[in-house]
Design a protein around this motif. Structure first.
Motif, PDB file in Angstrom:
ATOM      1  N   VAL A  77       0.949  -1.246   0.057  1.00 25.23           N
ATOM      2  CA  VAL A  77       0.135  -0.160  -0.107  1.00 25.23           C
ATOM      3  C   VAL A  77       0.939   1.329  -0.135  1.00 25.23           C
ATOM      4  CG1 VAL A  77      -1.889  -1.217   1.136  1.00 25.23           C
ATOM      5  CG2 VAL A  77      -0.287  -0.038   2.541  1.00 25.23           C
ATOM      6  N   ALA A  78       0.229   2.585  -0.480  1.00 23.47           N
ATOM      7  CA  ALA A  78       1.237   3.297  -0.593  1.00 23.47           C
ATOM      8  C   ALA A  78       0.231   4.794  -0.175  1.00 23.47           C
ATOM      9  CB  ALA A  78       1.759   3.757  -1.930  1.00 23.47           C
ATOM     10  N   GLU A  79       0.917   5.765   0.296  1.00 19.35           N
ATOM     11  CA  GLU A  79       0.219   7.070   0.535  1.00 19.35           C
ATOM     12  C   GLU A  79       1.122   8.227   0.004  1.00 19.35           C
ATOM     13  OE1 GLU A  79      -2.499   8.154   1.927  1.00 19.35           O
ATOM     14  OE2 GLU A  79      -3.152   5.889   2.366  1.00 19.35           O
ATOM     15  N   PRO A  80       0.434   9.240  -0.682  1.00 21.31           N
ATOM     16  CA  PRO A  80       1.218  10.361  -1.396  1.00 21.31           C
ATOM     17  C   PRO A  80       2.079  11.061  -0.424  1.00 21.31           C
ATOM     18  CG  PRO A  80      -0.957  10.743  -1.513  1.00 21.31           C
ATOM     19  CD  PRO A  80      -0.916   9.413  -1.065  1.00 21.31           C
ATOM     20  N   GLY A  81       1.527  11.246   0.916  1.00 19.56           N
ATOM     21  CA  GLY A  81       2.028  12.002   1.999  1.00 19.56           C
ATOM     22  C   GLY A  81       1.884  11.701   3.357  1.00 19.56           C
ATOM     23  N   TRP A  82       2.593  12.156   4.492  1.00 21.71           N
ATOM     24  CA  TRP A  82       2.171  11.633   5.513  1.00 21.71           C
ATOM     25  C   TRP A  82       2.101  12.940   6.660  1.00 21.71           C
ATOM     26  CZ3 TRP A  82       0.473   7.229   6.727  1.00 21.71           C
ATOM     27  CH2 TRP A  82       0.418   6.989   8.273  1.00 21.71           C
ATOM     28  N   PRO A  83       1.170  12.914   7.613  1.00 24.06           N
ATOM     29  CA  PRO A  83       0.079  11.870   7.774  1.00 24.06           C
ATOM     30  C   PRO A  83      -0.829  11.821   6.690  1.00 24.06           C
ATOM     31  CG  PRO A  83       0.047  13.786   9.299  1.00 24.06           C
ATOM     32  CD  PRO A  83       1.053  14.074   8.344  1.00 24.06           C
TER      33      PRO A  83
ATOM     34  N   PRO B  78      -4.641  11.963   4.885  1.00 27.46           N
ATOM     35  CA  PRO B  78      -5.807  12.584   5.228  1.00 27.46           C
ATOM     36  C   PRO B  78      -6.735  11.331   5.789  1.00 27.46           C
ATOM     37  CG  PRO B  78      -5.374  12.705   2.986  1.00 27.46           C
ATOM     38  CD  PRO B  78      -4.049  12.286   3.439  1.00 27.46           C
ATOM     39  N   LYS B  79      -6.512  10.129   5.495  1.00 25.04           N
ATOM     40  CA  LYS B  79      -7.231   9.062   5.748  1.00 25.04           C
ATOM     41  C   LYS B  79      -7.243   8.556   7.274  1.00 25.04           C
ATOM     42  CE  LYS B  79      -6.697   7.311   1.222  1.00 25.04           C
ATOM     43  NZ  LYS B  79      -6.154   6.010   0.438  1.00 25.04           N
ATOM     44  N   ILE B  80      -6.306   8.941   7.974  1.00 27.30           N
ATOM     45  CA  ILE B  80      -6.242   8.858   9.620  1.00 27.30           C
ATOM     46  C   ILE B  80      -6.904   9.626  10.319  1.00 27.30           C
ATOM     47  CG2 ILE B  80      -4.247   8.565  11.291  1.00 27.30           C
ATOM     48  CD1 ILE B  80      -2.251   7.954   9.203  1.00 27.30           C
ATOM     49  N   ARG B  81      -7.517   9.084  11.180  1.00 29.52           N
ATOM     50  CA  ARG B  81      -8.330   9.927  12.350  1.00 29.52           C
ATOM     51  C   ARG B  81      -7.685   9.442  13.766  1.00 29.52           C
ATOM     52  NH1 ARG B  81     -12.109   5.776  11.328  1.00 29.52           N
ATOM     53  NH2 ARG B  81     -12.951   4.773  13.053  1.00 29.52           N
TER      54      ARG B  81
END
Length: 93
Positions: free
Chosen positions: A44-50, A52-55
């Protein structure tokens, strides 16, 4: 990894900065074994951190499980863990 090091240490344009910021291997649940020939899962990959899907969530340590914030914590006798489950054949149990 070589592309990342080449970018930062040698100043080469390797294209590594155009890729997602975070990549992680998500292992699928399998029965416990001392070792595995194949461990199923997916990247899996995310374009940035943190992401925006994290709560943010708060959980409390309950007697036999984690409890969501606001749940009543039940008291009882202390539970002791005597086995080093972080290494060897029992790792992951």
């Amino acid at each position: 990894m070589v592309r990342w090091w080449d970018h930062w240490l040698k100043g080469k344009d390797t294209g590594v900065m155009d890729e997602p910021m975070v990549r992680a291997w998500m292992q699928e649940s399998v029965s416990l074994e001392p070792s595995y020939n194949d461990r199923p899962g997916r990247w899996v990959a995310e374009p940035g951190w943190p992401s925006p899907k994290i709560r943010m969530e708060t959980w409390k340590l309950g007697r036999y499980r984690l409890l969501p914030d606001g749940a009543e914590v039940q008291t009882g006798p202390d539970v002791e863990l005597l086995s080093p489950l972080s290494v060897g054949m029992f790792a992951g149990k």
